[in-house]
Design a protein around this motif. Sequence first.
Motif, mmCIF file in Angstrom:
data_model
loop_
_atom_site.group_PDB
_atom_site.id
_atom_site.type_symbol
_atom_site.label_atom_id
_atom_site.label_comp_id
_atom_site.label_asym_id
_atom_site.label_seq_id
_atom_site.Cartn_x
_atom_site.Cartn_y
_atom_site.Cartn_z
ATOM 1 N N ASN A 1 -2.862 10.413 4.410
ATOM 2 C CA ASN A 1 -1.460 9.852 3.766
ATOM 3 C C ASN A 1 -1.827 8.332 4.091
ATOM 4 O O ASN A 1 -0.740 7.701 4.163
ATOM 5 C CB ASN A 1 -0.589 10.472 4.732
ATOM 6 C CG ASN A 1 -0.338 11.748 4.469
ATOM 7 O OD1 ASN A 1 -0.744 12.531 3.738
ATOM 8 N ND2 ASN A 1 0.172 12.503 5.595
ATOM 9 N N TRP A 2 -2.936 7.813 3.466
ATOM 10 C CA TRP A 2 -3.052 6.346 3.435
ATOM 11 C C TRP A 2 -3.082 5.591 4.597
ATOM 12 O O TRP A 2 -2.893 4.352 4.736
ATOM 13 C CB TRP A 2 -1.605 5.780 2.335
ATOM 14 C CG TRP A 2 -1.425 6.591 1.173
ATOM 15 C CD1 TRP A 2 -0.448 7.251 0.847
ATOM 16 C CD2 TRP A 2 -2.301 6.869 0.035
ATOM 17 N NE1 TRP A 2 -0.636 8.029 -0.132
ATOM 18 C CE2 TRP A 2 -1.704 7.804 -0.807
ATOM 19 C CE3 TRP A 2 -3.883 6.372 -0.293
ATOM 20 C CZ2 TRP A 2 -2.495 8.148 -2.008
ATOM 21 C CZ3 TRP A 2 -4.357 6.899 -1.552
ATOM 22 C CH2 TRP A 2 -3.696 7.712 -2.382
ATOM 23 N N GLU B 1 -5.984 16.789 -1.533
ATOM 24 C CA GLU B 1 -4.720 17.147 -1.100
ATOM 25 C C GLU B 1 -4.744 18.753 -0.752
ATOM 26 O O GLU B 1 -5.180 19.494 -1.401
ATOM 27 C CB GLU B 1 -3.587 17.130 -2.366
ATOM 28 C CG GLU B 1 -2.302 17.356 -2.027
ATOM 29 C CD GLU B 1 -1.335 17.105 -3.174
ATOM 30 O OE1 GLU B 1 0.151 17.255 -2.979
ATOM 31 O OE2 GLU B 1 -1.754 16.824 -4.228
ATOM 32 N N SER C 1 -8.564 11.067 2.284
ATOM 33 C CA SER C 1 -9.280 10.178 1.164
ATOM 34 C C SER C 1 -10.478 9.705 1.834
ATOM 35 O O SER C 1 -10.380 9.467 3.134
ATOM 36 C CB SER C 1 -8.519 9.139 0.416
ATOM 37 O OG SER C 1 -8.039 8.091 1.211
ATOM 38 N N ASP D 1 -0.997 -1.842 -9.547
ATOM 39 C CA ASP D 1 -2.158 -1.054 -9.889
ATOM 40 C C ASP D 1 -2.875 -1.541 -10.923
ATOM 41 O O ASP D 1 -2.090 -2.271 -11.939
ATOM 42 C CB ASP D 1 -1.645 0.376 -10.152
ATOM 43 C CG ASP D 1 -1.591 1.287 -8.967
ATOM 44 O OD1 ASP D 1 -1.593 0.668 -7.870
ATOM 45 O OD2 ASP D 1 -1.081 2.483 -9.163
ATOM 46 N N ARG E 1 -10.245 11.866 -3.186
ATOM 47 C CA ARG E 1 -9.617 12.190 -2.220
ATOM 48 C C ARG E 1 -9.133 13.928 -2.325
ATOM 49 O O ARG E 1 -9.408 14.393 -3.571
ATOM 50 C CB ARG E 1 -8.192 11.586 -2.409
ATOM 51 C CG ARG E 1 -7.475 11.518 -3.820
ATOM 52 C CD ARG E 1 -6.439 10.486 -3.908
ATOM 53 N NE ARG E 1 -5.768 10.504 -5.266
ATOM 54 C CZ ARG E 1 -5.063 11.298 -5.852
ATOM 55 N NH1 ARG E 1 -4.552 12.475 -5.091
ATOM 56 N NH2 ARG E 1 -4.806 11.115 -7.089
ATOM 57 N N GLN F 1 -5.430 12.395 -14.224
ATOM 58 C CA GLN F 1 -6.119 12.989 -12.876
ATOM 59 C C GLN F 1 -6.599 14.374 -13.211
ATOM 60 O O GLN F 1 -5.602 15.184 -13.704
ATOM 61 C CB GLN F 1 -5.214 12.746 -11.840
ATOM 62 C CG GLN F 1 -5.085 11.418 -11.608
ATOM 63 C CD GLN F 1 -4.133 11.164 -10.275
ATOM 64 O OE1 GLN F 1 -3.490 12.257 -9.689
ATOM 65 N NE2 GLN F 1 -4.449 10.081 -9.640
ATOM 66 N N ALA G 1 0.857 -1.359 0.001
ATOM 67 C CA ALA G 1 -0.106 -0.006 0.203
ATOM 68 C C ALA G 1 0.695 1.288 -0.045
ATOM 69 O O ALA G 1 1.826 1.156 0.396
ATOM 70 C CB ALA G 1 -0.962 0.051 1.143
ATOM 71 N N PRO G 2 0.132 2.514 -0.608
ATOM 72 C CA PRO G 2 1.131 3.629 -0.495
ATOM 73 C C PRO G 2 1.868 3.921 0.687
ATOM 74 O O PRO G 2 3.048 4.477 0.570
ATOM 75 C CB PRO G 2 -0.111 4.682 -0.980
ATOM 76 C CG PRO G 2 -1.056 4.030 -1.693
ATOM 77 C CD PRO G 2 -0.976 2.719 -0.820
ATOM 78 N N GLU H 1 0.045 3.915 -6.871
ATOM 79 C CA GLU H 1 -0.484 3.834 -5.339
ATOM 80 C C GLU H 1 0.400 2.803 -5.107
ATOM 81 O O GLU H 1 1.097 2.765 -3.888
ATOM 82 C CB GLU H 1 -1.711 3.657 -5.339
ATOM 83 C CG GLU H 1 -2.720 5.065 -5.745
ATOM 84 C CD GLU H 1 -3.975 4.841 -5.384
ATOM 85 O OE1 GLU H 1 -4.450 3.969 -4.535
ATOM 86 O OE2 GLU H 1 -4.809 5.861 -5.665
ATOM 87 N N ARG H 2 0.093 1.287 -5.368
ATOM 88 C CA ARG H 2 0.781 0.484 -4.918
ATOM 89 C C ARG H 2 2.165 0.361 -5.498
ATOM 90 O O ARG H 2 2.438 0.430 -6.637
ATOM 91 C CB ARG H 2 0.079 -1.021 -5.331
ATOM 92 C CG ARG H 2 -1.399 -1.025 -4.499
ATOM 93 C CD ARG H 2 -1.902 -2.535 -4.826
ATOM 94 N NE ARG H 2 -1.162 -3.715 -4.503
ATOM 95 C CZ ARG H 2 -1.136 -3.919 -3.131
ATOM 96 N NH1 ARG H 2 -1.593 -3.369 -2.136
ATOM 97 N NH2 ARG H 2 -0.401 -5.181 -3.002
ATOM 98 N N GLU I 1 3.030 7.978 -10.525
ATOM 99 C CA GLU I 1 1.816 8.347 -9.462
ATOM 100 C C GLU I 1 1.271 6.832 -8.902
ATOM 101 O O GLU I 1 0.237 7.082 -8.510
ATOM 102 C CB GLU I 1 0.674 8.934 -10.306
ATOM 103 C CG GLU I 1 1.152 10.240 -10.907
ATOM 104 C CD GLU I 1 1.781 10.212 -12.404
ATOM 105 O OE1 GLU I 1 1.788 9.127 -12.729
ATOM 106 O OE2 GLU I 1 2.353 11.358 -12.663
#
Length: 263
Positions: free
Chosen positions: A216-217, A242, A234, A128, A240, A175, A45-46, A74-75, A72
């Motif tokens: 932050n995950w 920022e 998120s 991902d 989510r 995005q 995970a991030p 995530e995983r 970018e």
Amino acid sequence: MKDREKILRYFAASGDEAKDMAIRLLDIADSVDRGRPFAVGPFMAPFSRQIGQTIAAHMKTVVAKSFGGYHEAERVKIGFTRSDYDGPVDFGVSLLSVTWDGRYCLIGHRDVLGSLMGLGIDRSVLGDILMQGAGCQVVVDSTMKDWLMDNFHKVAMVPVKVEEIPLSEIQPPKQTAKEVRATVASLRLDAVGAAGFGISRSKMVQAVEDERTEVNWQLAKSPSQTVKAGDIISIRGRGRIEIVEETGMSRKGRTGLLIHRFK
């Protein structure tokens, strides 16, 4: 490593998943400290990025790096190199293209992931999943790519074609961010989240208490926890936000914020 227990206690406060990631990454970092030029972990995970950087900061002899197929992602996989090593690092990442009949347009990310997990594989070999209409791209551990091409035949009972393509052909999701400018009485999570997502403060509190909110995950600790510029918040089902920057104080003592909202 002398600070091992200290690091584990720190991340244990963030939950079992964070503690498990810390244990695994500490073992990988130790193997590099003992002489390996580099070592790479599985997809995580991030939040694993922060754990890796924390471990490297305490050990001094290793450097933490991350890679998930694109910038970018995530995983990601966390790799450690010796601080004096400047050679290449093989993260063992491959890319599979999965396509199906375009008439089955309702197939989504959850369907693809569910079908993959239904094969009995571990989530740690999957990065991902990038949806693309009548198909998707799946980032996978290179050691599993051939097995997946031989065994991954259906998504939600729909036949699929799976083939390996060069990692250079990866197509990250586009995005788009909506700019939100707001003022808040404090930098509490419930206040900032309500402003950023455009919901009431009570709904934001409920999203935290229902364990649908991450900062932050990491699972949010409480509605009153403090957030800051650079943090990512998120909510499951809402996307989510920022916190880009603090833009100053108003005459009434409220903090101005520039927030980007992603869906």
